[in-house]
Design a protein around this motif. Structure first.
Motif, PDB file in Angstrom:
ATOM      1  N   ALA A   1       0.811  -1.216   0.000  1.00 35.75           N
ATOM      2  CA  ALA A   1       0.000   0.000   0.000  1.00 35.75           C
ATOM      3  C   ALA A   1       0.845   1.267   0.000  1.00 35.75           C
ATOM      4  CB  ALA A   1      -0.931   0.003   1.204  1.00 35.75           C
ATOM      5  N   LEU A   2       2.139   1.163   0.355  1.00 36.83           N
ATOM      6  CA  LEU A   2       2.996   2.342   0.406  1.00 36.83           C
ATOM      7  C   LEU A   2       3.880   2.461  -0.831  1.00 36.83           C
ATOM      8  CD1 LEU A   2       4.168   4.781   1.896  1.00 36.83           C
ATOM      9  CD2 LEU A   2       5.706   3.218   3.088  1.00 36.83           C
ATOM     10  N   SER A   3       4.614   1.429  -1.150  1.00 40.14           N
ATOM     11  CA  SER A   3       5.562   1.490  -2.260  1.00 40.14           C
ATOM     12  C   SER A   3       5.001   0.991  -3.582  1.00 40.14           C
ATOM     13  CB  SER A   3       6.807   0.658  -1.914  1.00 40.14           C
ATOM     14  OG  SER A   3       6.451  -0.713  -1.746  1.00 40.14           O
TER      15      SER A   3
ATOM     16  N   ARG B   1      -4.375  -2.608   6.305  1.00 45.09           N
ATOM     17  CA  ARG B   1      -3.685  -2.481   5.027  1.00 45.09           C
ATOM     18  C   ARG B   1      -2.425  -3.332   5.027  1.00 45.09           C
ATOM     19  NH1 ARG B   1      -4.366   4.048   5.204  1.00 45.09           N
ATOM     20  NH2 ARG B   1      -6.581   4.141   4.641  1.00 45.09           N
ATOM     21  N   LEU B   2      -2.047  -3.809   3.839  1.00 46.66           N
ATOM     22  CA  LEU B   2      -0.906  -4.704   3.692  1.00 46.66           C
ATOM     23  C   LEU B   2       0.317  -3.924   3.219  1.00 46.66           C
ATOM     24  CD1 LEU B   2      -2.693  -7.708   1.951  1.00 46.66           C
ATOM     25  CD2 LEU B   2      -2.162  -7.467   4.373  1.00 46.66           C
ATOM     26  N   TYR B   3       1.475  -4.212   3.834  1.00 47.02           N
ATOM     27  CA  TYR B   3       2.721  -3.543   3.481  1.00 47.02           C
ATOM     28  C   TYR B   3       3.859  -4.564   3.496  1.00 47.02           C
ATOM     29  CZ  TYR B   3      -0.095   0.312   5.404  1.00 47.02           C
ATOM     30  OH  TYR B   3      -1.112   1.187   5.702  1.00 47.02           O
ATOM     31  N   ASN B   4       4.916  -4.205   2.787  1.00 56.51           N
ATOM     32  CA  ASN B   4       6.188  -4.902   2.949  1.00 56.51           C
ATOM     33  C   ASN B   4       6.901  -4.338   4.172  1.00 56.51           C
ATOM     34  OD1 ASN B   4       5.962  -6.600   0.683  1.00 56.51           O
ATOM     35  ND2 ASN B   4       6.696  -4.969  -0.671  1.00 56.51           N
ATOM     36  N   LYS B   5       7.458  -5.198   4.964  1.00 55.23           N
ATOM     37  CA  LYS B   5       8.055  -4.752   6.227  1.00 55.23           C
ATOM     38  C   LYS B   5       9.242  -3.831   5.995  1.00 55.23           C
ATOM     39  CE  LYS B   5       9.527  -6.502  10.729  1.00 55.23           C
ATOM     40  NZ  LYS B   5       9.783  -7.720  11.547  1.00 55.23           N
ATOM     41  N   ASP B   6      10.049  -4.113   4.972  1.00 56.26           N
ATOM     42  CA  ASP B   6      11.226  -3.273   4.744  1.00 56.26           C
ATOM     43  C   ASP B   6      10.843  -1.852   4.341  1.00 56.26           C
ATOM     44  OD1 ASP B   6      10.123  -4.042   2.394  1.00 56.26           O
ATOM     45  OD2 ASP B   6      11.990  -4.640   1.412  1.00 56.26           O
TER      46      ASP B   6
END
Length: 305
Positions: free
Chosen positions: A38-40, A55-60
């Motif tokens: 959702a961010l990158s 919401r789903l994100y990559n941790k890095d």
């Protein structure tokens, strides 16, 4: 009709109809929510985390955002509510055995199922592709479908066995109404946490202030005692200078003389003590040394026996 070459214009070329409203492709929208960060806007890859709004994100990418919040990002509004690493939870996902990855259709000679998800529900087996409602538990981070939570009602996680409450259930990629409800719960939880911290700080201040007040109350008493002792000393000195002027002065003089005598009395002069007890001290004759026994160097309390 006045056109070169004898062409005849059609109605849609002369009359402009209103433009059709562009509709969002549902499949593309679902893929953007469930397969991309959702961010990158990059493809989701383990480890995958989720916020309190689902919401789903990559941790890095979240860690990079927390390390440098001043950097310009296109979707910074999606993570404005994330203050630290405690506001996210790493998800415990179950892999889909039918998912072959990005290289399954590298040659382009086979059918590619867009709705095939990377993860499934471990209880029911539904794919996490957006068509079915999914949720996760804040206590352990395990992800299940809404159907599994309704059909198998327990207070223990189906995957890891940890206990949970209804408040720990967070819907993933919910509707606007569900996101607003989750936001309200998040604000209430944070306000309660602030109230608890303020209460603890006030309790600590109340505990520290009585101790300080006790020290303040004790210090004047000590000063008063010191002043009183000084005053008593002045009175005794005055009485000693005045001489035999009264019975009170004489009694004070005798008391002071007796106390000084008892304090200045040597242990070797005490007749009630035995010789063995007196020999323990350096003032005894056996502890004294002659000139021959003395050394040329100086040490701390040297003894020669």
């Amino acid at each position: 009709m006045g056109c070169d070459g004898g062409t005849i214009p059609k109605r849609h070329e002369l009359v402009k109809a209103p433009k059709k409203v562009e509709k969002v492709d549902k499949n593309a929208e679902l893929a953007a929510k469930w397969k991309y960060c959702a961010l990158s806007q990059e493809k989701l890859r383990r480890p995958i985390v989720s916020c309190e709004l689902g919401r789903l994100y990559n941790k890095d990418t979240i860690i990079e955002y927390l390390l440098d919040k001043s950097a310009e990002r296109p979707n910074a509004e999606a993570v404005a509510h994330i203050r630290g690493i405690k506001d996210i939870k790493e998800l415990n996902l179950t892999d889909n055995p039918e998912w072959e990855g990005e290289r399954r259709n590298s040659k382009g000679d086979r059918y590619e199922d867009i709705h095939c998800g990377m993860f499934i529900c471990p209880v029911v087996g539904l794919e996490m592709n957006g068509k079915h409602r999914f949720c996760y538990l804040k206590s352990c981070g395990c992800v299940f479908s809404d159907r599994a939570m309704k059909e198998v009602k327990t207070e223990i996680c189906h995957k890891c066995g940890d206990p949970f409450k209804d408040e720990d259930i967070v819907v993933l990629n919910g509707s606007k109404e569900e996101v607003e409800k989750l936001r309200e719960k998040m604000e209430e939880r944070r306000s309660k946490a602030k109230a608890r911290k303020s209460k603890k700080s006030k309790a600590a201040e109340t505990v520290s202030t009585p101790s300080e007040s006790k020290d303040d109350t004790q210090s004047p008493q000590v000063d008063a005692a010191g002043r009183s002792s000084l005053q008593n000393g002045d009175e005794s000195s005055q009485s000693a200078v005045a001489g035999p002027s009264g019975s009170s002065s004489s009694s004070k003089g005798t008391k002071s003389s007796t106390t000084s005598a008892t304090t200045k009395r040597s242990i070797q002069d005490m007749e009630e003590r035995s010789e063995t007890f007196k020999s323990l001290f350096t003032t005894h004759s056996s502890a004294k040394r002659t000139k021959e026994q003395t050394s040329n160097w100086v040490t701390h309390t040297p003894y020669h026996f």
